[in-house]
Design a protein around this motif. Structure first.
Motif, PDB file in Angstrom:
ATOM      1  N   MET A   1       0.844  -1.193   0.000  1.00  0.00           N
ATOM      2  CA  MET A   1       0.000   0.000   0.000  1.00  0.00           C
ATOM      3  C   MET A   1       0.881   1.245   0.000  1.00  0.00           C
ATOM      4  SD  MET A   1      -3.143   0.976   2.594  1.00  0.00           S
ATOM      5  CE  MET A   1      -2.149   1.447   4.015  1.00  0.00           C
ATOM      6  N   LYS A   2       0.529   2.215  -0.816  1.00  0.00           N
ATOM      7  CA  LYS A   2       1.275   3.465  -0.906  1.00  0.00           C
ATOM      8  C   LYS A   2       0.363   4.625  -0.523  1.00  0.00           C
ATOM      9  CE  LYS A   2       3.755   6.466  -4.110  1.00  0.00           C
ATOM     10  NZ  LYS A   2       4.175   6.684  -5.524  1.00  0.00           N
ATOM     11  N   ILE A   3       0.856   5.513   0.346  1.00  0.00           N
ATOM     12  CA  ILE A   3       0.088   6.695   0.739  1.00  0.00           C
ATOM     13  C   ILE A   3       0.342   7.803  -0.272  1.00  0.00           C
ATOM     14  CG2 ILE A   3      -0.215   8.471   2.499  1.00  0.00           C
ATOM     15  CD1 ILE A   3       0.507   6.401   4.599  1.00  0.00           C
ATOM     16  N   GLU A   4      -0.743   8.329  -0.845  1.00  0.00           N
ATOM     17  CA  GLU A   4      -0.625   9.373  -1.856  1.00  0.00           C
ATOM     18  C   GLU A   4      -0.931  10.758  -1.303  1.00  0.00           C
ATOM     19  OE1 GLU A   4      -3.310   8.006  -4.870  1.00  0.00           O
ATOM     20  OE2 GLU A   4      -1.886   6.510  -5.637  1.00  0.00           O
ATOM     21  N   ARG A   5      -1.760  10.800  -0.249  1.00  0.00           N
ATOM     22  CA  ARG A   5      -2.159  12.109   0.273  1.00  0.00           C
ATOM     23  C   ARG A   5      -2.626  11.977   1.710  1.00  0.00           C
ATOM     24  NH1 ARG A   5      -7.470  15.431  -1.657  1.00  0.00           N
ATOM     25  NH2 ARG A   5      -7.062  17.418  -0.618  1.00  0.00           N
ATOM     26  N   VAL A   6      -2.290  12.957   2.537  1.00  0.00           N
ATOM     27  CA  VAL A   6      -2.793  13.054   3.906  1.00  0.00           C
ATOM     28  C   VAL A   6      -3.334  14.467   4.096  1.00  0.00           C
ATOM     29  CG1 VAL A   6      -2.288  12.856   6.362  1.00  0.00           C
ATOM     30  CG2 VAL A   6      -1.093  11.373   4.730  1.00  0.00           C
ATOM     31  N   GLU A   7      -4.582  14.562   4.492  1.00  0.00           N
ATOM     32  CA  GLU A   7      -5.263  15.858   4.576  1.00  0.00           C
ATOM     33  C   GLU A   7      -5.924  16.030   5.932  1.00  0.00           C
ATOM     34  OE1 GLU A   7      -8.904  18.140   2.177  1.00  0.00           O
ATOM     35  OE2 GLU A   7      -8.872  15.951   2.362  1.00  0.00           O
ATOM     36  N   VAL A   8      -5.849  17.241   6.478  1.00  0.00           N
ATOM     37  CA  VAL A   8      -6.563  17.623   7.681  1.00  0.00           C
ATOM     38  C   VAL A   8      -7.815  18.392   7.280  1.00  0.00           C
ATOM     39  CG1 VAL A   8      -6.528  19.274   9.592  1.00  0.00           C
ATOM     40  CG2 VAL A   8      -4.669  17.640   9.333  1.00  0.00           C
ATOM     41  N   VAL A   9      -8.952  17.994   7.843  1.00  0.00           N
ATOM     42  CA  VAL A   9     -10.216  18.699   7.614  1.00  0.00           C
ATOM     43  C   VAL A   9     -10.707  19.196   8.975  1.00  0.00           C
ATOM     44  CG1 VAL A   9     -12.550  18.582   6.683  1.00  0.00           C
ATOM     45  CG2 VAL A   9     -10.739  17.154   5.689  1.00  0.00           C
ATOM     46  N   HIS A  10     -10.521  20.482   9.225  1.00  0.00           N
ATOM     47  CA  HIS A  10     -10.893  21.068  10.519  1.00  0.00           C
ATOM     48  C   HIS A  10     -12.395  21.339  10.517  1.00  0.00           C
ATOM     49  CE1 HIS A  10      -9.430  23.721  14.042  1.00  0.00           C
ATOM     50  NE2 HIS A  10     -10.714  23.474  14.192  1.00  0.00           N
ATOM     51  N   VAL A  11     -13.091  20.817  11.538  1.00  0.00           N
ATOM     52  CA  VAL A  11     -14.538  20.976  11.624  1.00  0.00           C
ATOM     53  C   VAL A  11     -14.934  21.607  12.954  1.00  0.00           C
ATOM     54  CG1 VAL A  11     -15.012  19.026  10.093  1.00  0.00           C
ATOM     55  CG2 VAL A  11     -14.866  18.641  12.557  1.00  0.00           C
ATOM     56  N   ALA A  12     -16.067  22.281  12.960  1.00  0.00           N
ATOM     57  CA  ALA A  12     -16.654  22.849  14.182  1.00  0.00           C
ATOM     58  C   ALA A  12     -18.150  22.562  14.136  1.00  0.00           C
ATOM     59  CB  ALA A  12     -16.387  24.342  14.274  1.00  0.00           C
ATOM     60  N   ILE A  13     -18.624  21.724  15.081  1.00  0.00           N
ATOM     61  CA  ILE A  13     -20.010  21.277  15.073  1.00  0.00           C
ATOM     62  C   ILE A  13     -20.655  21.650  16.400  1.00  0.00           C
ATOM     63  CG2 ILE A  13     -21.529  19.294  14.690  1.00  0.00           C
ATOM     64  CD1 ILE A  13     -19.127  17.841  13.476  1.00  0.00           C
ATOM     65  N   PRO A  14     -21.729  22.416  16.401  1.00  0.00           N
ATOM     66  CA  PRO A  14     -22.376  22.804  17.660  1.00  0.00           C
ATOM     67  C   PRO A  14     -22.927  21.588  18.404  1.00  0.00           C
ATOM     68  CG  PRO A  14     -23.164  24.131  15.814  1.00  0.00           C
ATOM     69  CD  PRO A  14     -22.383  22.993  15.232  1.00  0.00           C
ATOM     70  N   LEU A  15     -22.790  21.594  19.733  1.00  0.00           N
ATOM     71  CA  LEU A  15     -23.414  20.577  20.562  1.00  0.00           C
ATOM     72  C   LEU A  15     -24.870  20.957  20.820  1.00  0.00           C
ATOM     73  CD1 LEU A  15     -20.633  19.956  23.260  1.00  0.00           C
ATOM     74  CD2 LEU A  15     -20.945  18.812  21.057  1.00  0.00           C
ATOM     75  N   VAL A  16     -25.715  19.971  21.046  1.00  0.00           N
ATOM     76  CA  VAL A  16     -27.130  20.256  21.301  1.00  0.00           C
ATOM     77  C   VAL A  16     -27.320  20.959  22.638  1.00  0.00           C
ATOM     78  CG1 VAL A  16     -27.988  18.383  19.852  1.00  0.00           C
ATOM     79  CG2 VAL A  16     -27.453  17.925  22.257  1.00  0.00           C
ATOM     80  N   SER A  17     -26.377  20.789  23.562  1.00  0.00           N
ATOM     81  CA  SER A  17     -26.418  21.485  24.849  1.00  0.00           C
ATOM     82  C   SER A  17     -24.998  21.554  25.395  1.00  0.00           C
ATOM     83  CB  SER A  17     -27.339  20.778  25.840  1.00  0.00           C
ATOM     84  OG  SER A  17     -26.893  19.460  26.099  1.00  0.00           O
ATOM     85  N   PRO A  18     -24.677  22.538  26.239  1.00  0.00           N
ATOM     86  CA  PRO A  18     -23.336  22.612  26.819  1.00  0.00           C
ATOM     87  C   PRO A  18     -23.014  21.363  27.628  1.00  0.00           C
ATOM     88  CG  PRO A  18     -24.520  24.673  27.132  1.00  0.00           C
ATOM     89  CD  PRO A  18     -25.523  23.674  26.631  1.00  0.00           C
ATOM     90  N   PHE A  19     -21.755  20.934  27.562  1.00  0.00           N
ATOM     91  CA  PHE A  19     -21.312  19.753  28.293  1.00  0.00           C
ATOM     92  C   PHE A  19     -20.238  20.187  29.272  1.00  0.00           C
ATOM     93  CE2 PHE A  19     -18.817  15.783  28.796  1.00  0.00           C
ATOM     94  CZ  PHE A  19     -19.842  14.942  29.203  1.00  0.00           C
ATOM     95  N   ARG A  20     -20.586  20.155  30.577  1.00  0.00           N
ATOM     96  CA  ARG A  20     -19.676  20.651  31.600  1.00  0.00           C
ATOM     97  C   ARG A  20     -19.084  19.508  32.402  1.00  0.00           C
ATOM     98  NH1 ARG A  20     -21.375  23.947  37.053  1.00  0.00           N
ATOM     99  NH2 ARG A  20     -19.314  23.843  38.063  1.00  0.00           N
ATOM    100  N   THR A  21     -17.762  19.567  32.609  1.00  0.00           N
ATOM    101  CA  THR A  21     -17.050  18.621  33.457  1.00  0.00           C
ATOM    102  C   THR A  21     -16.226  19.428  34.462  1.00  0.00           C
ATOM    103  OG1 THR A  21     -15.041  18.521  32.114  1.00  0.00           O
ATOM    104  CG2 THR A  21     -16.868  17.069  31.476  1.00  0.00           C
ATOM    105  N   SER A  22     -15.414  18.727  35.253  1.00  0.00           N
ATOM    106  CA  SER A  22     -14.599  19.416  36.255  1.00  0.00           C
ATOM    107  C   SER A  22     -13.509  20.277  35.638  1.00  0.00           C
ATOM    108  CB  SER A  22     -13.976  18.393  37.216  1.00  0.00           C
ATOM    109  OG  SER A  22     -13.111  17.517  36.519  1.00  0.00           O
ATOM    110  N   PHE A  23     -13.210  20.114  34.342  1.00  0.00           N
ATOM    111  CA  PHE A  23     -12.137  20.894  33.723  1.00  0.00           C
ATOM    112  C   PHE A  23     -12.647  21.914  32.708  1.00  0.00           C
ATOM    113  CE2 PHE A  23     -12.463  16.858  31.434  1.00  0.00           C
ATOM    114  CZ  PHE A  23     -12.649  17.277  30.139  1.00  0.00           C
TER     115      PHE A  23
END
Length: 369
Positions: A1-23
């Motif tokens: 197998m030979k790798i021809e391309r590596v691409e980053v696809v930056h996404v931003a998807i809203p959550l249906v509600s805020p998700f809060r943890t200790s951090f």
């Protein structure tokens, strides 16, 4: 197998509600997908980290640099890059497990697609569907928490996990137990919010018959977790402290944990995750699959892993609707408290082109293009 391309696809998807943890609190899933094109097929994966290094040291911008400058060059230089060779090829780069996991998974997806083999079959899955639990973030009030839990139980979730922190622990757990009964599978996750000095306080959780308490103390403190486990009846589960099968074996030997949460991204990918599963199963220690608020690209391979025989507790493999009004893949839908394991080649799902376009912030080629 030979790798021809590596691409980053930056996404931003809203959550249906805020998700809060200790951090912190999340309102958007802001990360990137890794797209690998080979001479035989294409593969996808999802970086599990966040824009800021609050949950773990890795973060989105840093991971892109590590992939571009250090990880991808070592892998594309291999005569025939396969998923099994990714780990050895990048072993000289210290840490960066989440970035390594993204690269290994995308290559594994492409490799398995070229063979027409599913990830579930490759890993050794024994179930076609897995029981689903749900993680409930810290709320503004106990009343809001109870309403939220009631809603998830009405949807069919089989296990509830409550995020806790100092000041939000005993009373919320007591209220959930009183409202929904002792038969409800219930566990808590502290995300390293306590210290050993809180032992007597944490012992008060014993009365509620919890499945486990997850990562109560600071990360990598196996000795402290072992001391805590000797003083409380509730089973300690380790998450952030475990980065490999070796770590897991040490923790079990020290009785620092009696349950293991396996997050593939945290341990460098699905191949190491399977080794951790094997170690824990050999010692009779139950495991479950944790979540990182994944889109369908990350959720699909988690379901394949959770179908292995040692996963005897419901994981955080929630339906797509738990986090997103619209997922970037075909949505995962709860059916009688379970989610179906993808059976198609590779991870079994692909991004929906139009949806991916709408949620994409930017694209960048790391190799080829």
């Amino acid at each position: 197998m030979k790798i021809e391309r590596v691409e980053v696809v930056h996404v931003a998807i809203p959550l249906v509600s805020p998700f809060r943890t200790s951090f912190g609190t999340m309102t958007t899933k802001d990360t990137f997908l890794l797209h690998v094109v080979t001479d035989g097929a294409e593969g996808w994966s999802e970086f599990a980290g966040d824009p800021r290094p609050l949950y773990c040291p890795e973060f989105v911008a840093g991971a892109e640099i590590v992939l571009r400058d250090f990880l991808v060059p070592r892998v594309v230089a291999l005569p025939s890059p396969t998923a099994a060779l990714v780990g050895p090829a990048v072993s000289g780069i210290k840490g960066h497990e989440l970035a390594k996991a993204a690269l290994e998974t995308a290559i594994l997806d492409a490799e398995l697609r070229s063979y027409g083999m599913s990830l579930a079959g490759y890993l050794g899955a024994v179930r076609e569907r897995v029981p689903a639990g749900v993680s409930v973030g810290i709320k503004e009030s106990v009343a809001e928490l109870l309403d939220t839990v009631e809603g998830y139980l009405a949807e069919g979730y089989l296990r509830i996990k409550l995020k806790i922190e100092p000041g939000w622990d005993i009373e919320p757990v007591r209220a959930v137990r009183a409202r929904f009964g002792a038969a409800l599978p219930l566990q808590v996750d502290a995300n390293t919010a306590y210290t050993l000095a809180d032992t007597e306080h944490l012992r008060r959780l014993d009365e509620f018959g919890l499945l486990l308490i997850e990562e109560p103390l600071e990360e990598d403190n196996l000795h402290g977790h072992a001391r805590l486990q000797s003083r409380i009846a509730t089973r300690v589960c380790l998450d952030e402290s475990l980065h490999s099968a070796r770590d897991t074996a040490s923790a079990i030997a020290m009785d620092a944990c009696r349950v293991v949460n396996i997050k593939p991204a945290r341990v460098g990918g699905y191949l190491e995750a399977r080794r951790i599963h094997d170690v824990a199963r050999a010692h009779g220690v139950p495991v479950w699959c944790g979540g990182m608020l994944e889109t369908g690209i990350g959720r699909a391979p988690n379901l394949a892993l959770a179908a292995l025989p040692g996963f005897t507790l419901p994981g955080d493999t929630s339906a797509s609707s738990r986090y997103f009004a619209e997922d970037i893949t075909e949505p995962f839908v709860l059916d009688d408290g379970h989610l179906r394991v993808p059976s198609g080649p590779g991870i079994g799902v692909e991004p929906l082109p139009e949806v991916l376009r709408r949620f994409t912030v930017r694209r960048q080629d790391l190799y080829g293009g």
